[in-house]
Structure formats: C-alpha cells, structure tokens
Motif scaffolding. Sequence first.
Motif, PDB file in Angstrom:
ATOM      1  N   TRP A 146       3.837  10.384  -8.625  1.00  0.00           N
ATOM      2  CA  TRP A 146       3.088  10.647  -9.851  1.00  0.00           C
ATOM      3  C   TRP A 146       3.904  11.449 -10.849  1.00  0.00           C
ATOM      4  O   TRP A 146       3.819  11.228 -12.057  1.00  0.00           O
ATOM      5  N   ILE A 183       6.154   8.909 -12.456  1.00  0.00           N
ATOM      6  CA  ILE A 183       5.430   8.069 -13.408  1.00  0.00           C
ATOM      7  C   ILE A 183       5.158   8.828 -14.698  1.00  0.00           C
ATOM      8  O   ILE A 183       5.360   8.319 -15.802  1.00  0.00           O
ATOM      9  N   PRO A 185      -4.608   8.140 -13.522  1.00  0.00           N
ATOM     10  CA  PRO A 185      -4.888   6.713 -13.323  1.00  0.00           C
ATOM     11  C   PRO A 185      -6.389   6.486 -13.418  1.00  0.00           C
ATOM     12  O   PRO A 185      -7.185   7.327 -13.001  1.00  0.00           O
ATOM     13  N   ARG A 243       0.580   1.715 -17.459  1.00  0.00           N
ATOM     14  CA  ARG A 243      -0.101   1.316 -16.230  1.00  0.00           C
ATOM     15  C   ARG A 243       0.782   1.603 -15.020  1.00  0.00           C
ATOM     16  O   ARG A 243       2.000   1.667 -15.119  1.00  0.00           O
ATOM     17  N   ARG A 244       0.142   1.773 -13.877  1.00  0.00           N
ATOM     18  CA  ARG A 244       0.850   1.780 -12.598  1.00  0.00           C
ATOM     19  C   ARG A 244       0.381   0.551 -11.828  1.00  0.00           C
ATOM     20  O   ARG A 244      -0.782   0.133 -11.941  1.00  0.00           O
ATOM     21  N   HIS A 245       1.252  -0.027 -11.047  1.00  0.00           N
ATOM     22  CA  HIS A 245       0.954  -1.294 -10.389  1.00  0.00           C
ATOM     23  C   HIS A 245       0.707  -1.075  -8.898  1.00  0.00           C
ATOM     24  O   HIS A 245       1.541  -0.492  -8.196  1.00  0.00           O
ATOM     25  N   LEU A 265      -3.398   3.957 -17.210  1.00  0.00           N
ATOM     26  CA  LEU A 265      -3.270   5.406 -17.226  1.00  0.00           C
ATOM     27  C   LEU A 265      -3.914   5.943 -18.496  1.00  0.00           C
ATOM     28  O   LEU A 265      -3.574   5.539 -19.608  1.00  0.00           O
ATOM     29  N   ALA A 290       6.259   1.039  -7.717  1.00  0.00           N
ATOM     30  CA  ALA A 290       7.439   1.887  -7.843  1.00  0.00           C
ATOM     31  C   ALA A 290       7.998   2.299  -6.494  1.00  0.00           C
ATOM     32  O   ALA A 290       9.168   2.682  -6.382  1.00  0.00           O
ATOM     33  N   LEU A 307       2.219   1.675  -4.353  1.00  0.00           N
ATOM     34  CA  LEU A 307       2.528   1.468  -5.767  1.00  0.00           C
ATOM     35  C   LEU A 307       3.815   0.678  -5.888  1.00  0.00           C
ATOM     36  O   LEU A 307       4.734   0.841  -5.075  1.00  0.00           O
TER      37      LEU A 307
END
Length: 304
Positions: free
Chosen positions: A206, A209, A247, A269-271, A172, A152, A150
Amino acid sequence: MTNWDLGRLRVLRTLADRGTVRAAAEALRMTPSAVSQQLATLSRELGTPMLEAHGRRVRLTSAGEAVLRHADLIFAQVERAGAELEGYVRGVAGRVRVGAFATAIPSLVVPLSARLRHTHPDLELRVREAEAAEVYELLALGEVDLALSLAAEVPAARDAKFAHVPLMADPLDVALPAAHRWAEGPPPRLADLAAEPWIFGAGGPWRDITLAVCASAGFVPENVHVAADWTAILALVGAGMGIALVPRLAARRDDPAVAVRVLAAETPRRHVVAAVRAGAEERPPLALLLAELRREAAESPSVQ
C-alpha cells in the motif's frame, strides 16, 4: 531410467525460491541437514550436482536450473492429474484453503462463502488472512489452494508455478476529514492535495501504491502519520490528522467524521487477482471458486 522424486524436486524448488538451505528448511519444517541430505540424494539420483558453492552460500548449477524448469512442468501436470481424478471421485466437494489479503475477505471471500453454503454445501472454505505478497509463498508450499492478491505482487510472468485470473480493478478514493475544504463541492484532483499531511504505512504494497499514484500526479506525499491498518488510518483521518488514499473495497462510508471522495479526472486503481498452482485450476472446486470470484468481483457494488 532416471528417478524423478517429487518430494526432492519440491525441496529443490523451495531452495531456489528461498535462497538458502536454512530458509528452505524453515519453510518446509525440516532441519537444514535434512534439506542438504535430500538435495545430495537428488544430485546422486540424477547423476549431476544440483548445487554449487557461491561464497558462503549455495546456488543452483546450470543442471539444477534445467531440472527445475522441467520440475515446474511436472508439478503442473501432477496438479492436472489430481484435478481429473478429483472430478471422478468427488466432483465439487471437499475443503479449499483460501489465502487472501485483508480487504478481500469481507468484500469477496465472505459473500462467496455465504452463497456457496446454499449452492454447494459439500464444499468447505478455510480462510487465512495474509499479505498480498505472502500468499504466493503459502501457495507454493501447499498451505493454501487459492490466493487473492494484488497485481503489483504477482510473480514474474515467466514463473510457471502459478496460474492467474484477473478479478477486478479496485478504484482508489481519498479519505478526508469531514471538515476539510475538499470534503464537499467539486471532486478534488490528486494534485490539489499535494501539500496535505498524508497517512500510509512504512512499507508494503500500500505504501508503494500510494507513492506511485502520487508520483503520477507530480508530487511526493509527506508521510506524517504511519499506519497500515484501515481502521487506524480512517480513525486518524476522522480525527483531522491527515488524509489517505483508500481502496474502495476498504472504505467505510458510514463514519460522519470521514468524507470519502472520488477523485477528479482519471481514477487510480489497484488490480486484484486470484492465483492457484499451475494445473490446479482444473480441479472442480477451484474451477468453481474462480468462476464465482469473477462473478462476485463483477457484481461488487464497491467498484461500480
């Protein structure tokens, strides 16, 4: 002429990454005394100390830091040389070890593997599940060749050890009990769910996030139930015990006890990124895999 021993340089790099001789020894599967001996030999060969005492620990000297900057460039160039030779010798063939976080395996790695069995039967994938941050340790140690992580968890941009390829922005959604008042009708805003009991882990990416996304909506979620496994989280949601951000790659939509809703307004969103050791992206198998992962991510129905 200075002797640049790659093995000893890698010991120095591992010590810099891990912080202590003991931790470096564990990572390298060596004894602490062997690590110390390798570093003492490196200092002697280069004509200047690589380490200095710092309290009860050691740290790199200014010379050691300078050597490490050049060493990272050497490691990358060695990877490029190996990539070019591999292209002559084998082309797109051989074994590639992939480290990936849990939800990336069924959504990206498995479909990719199934396709490659038909298009490149001489290319073998070996998959290892690992946390999004852990894959960089495995990559640096040479235990995997390609990592899915991810954004992050990506090391600092100045870190010359890795090359990164952005793959996808995974939306998400929110998982609600099927009988929840927001399970049907207009999509909820995140702020509408501020007073709900929330389910997420006690640590890890998580949790970070979830807290960051909720903070952007103006509240701190109450972590009523602590769980990190998606099966456990969705089971708790289905039992009416709370709600959770999920997600889209991980969300199951075939459970009648759980309603997965797209959030109103801007979708968080998560990348997802892929990473290889710097220079290794030119290896024919890895170049193929990176291209195919970009294609798989672009075509994934989970993010449409």
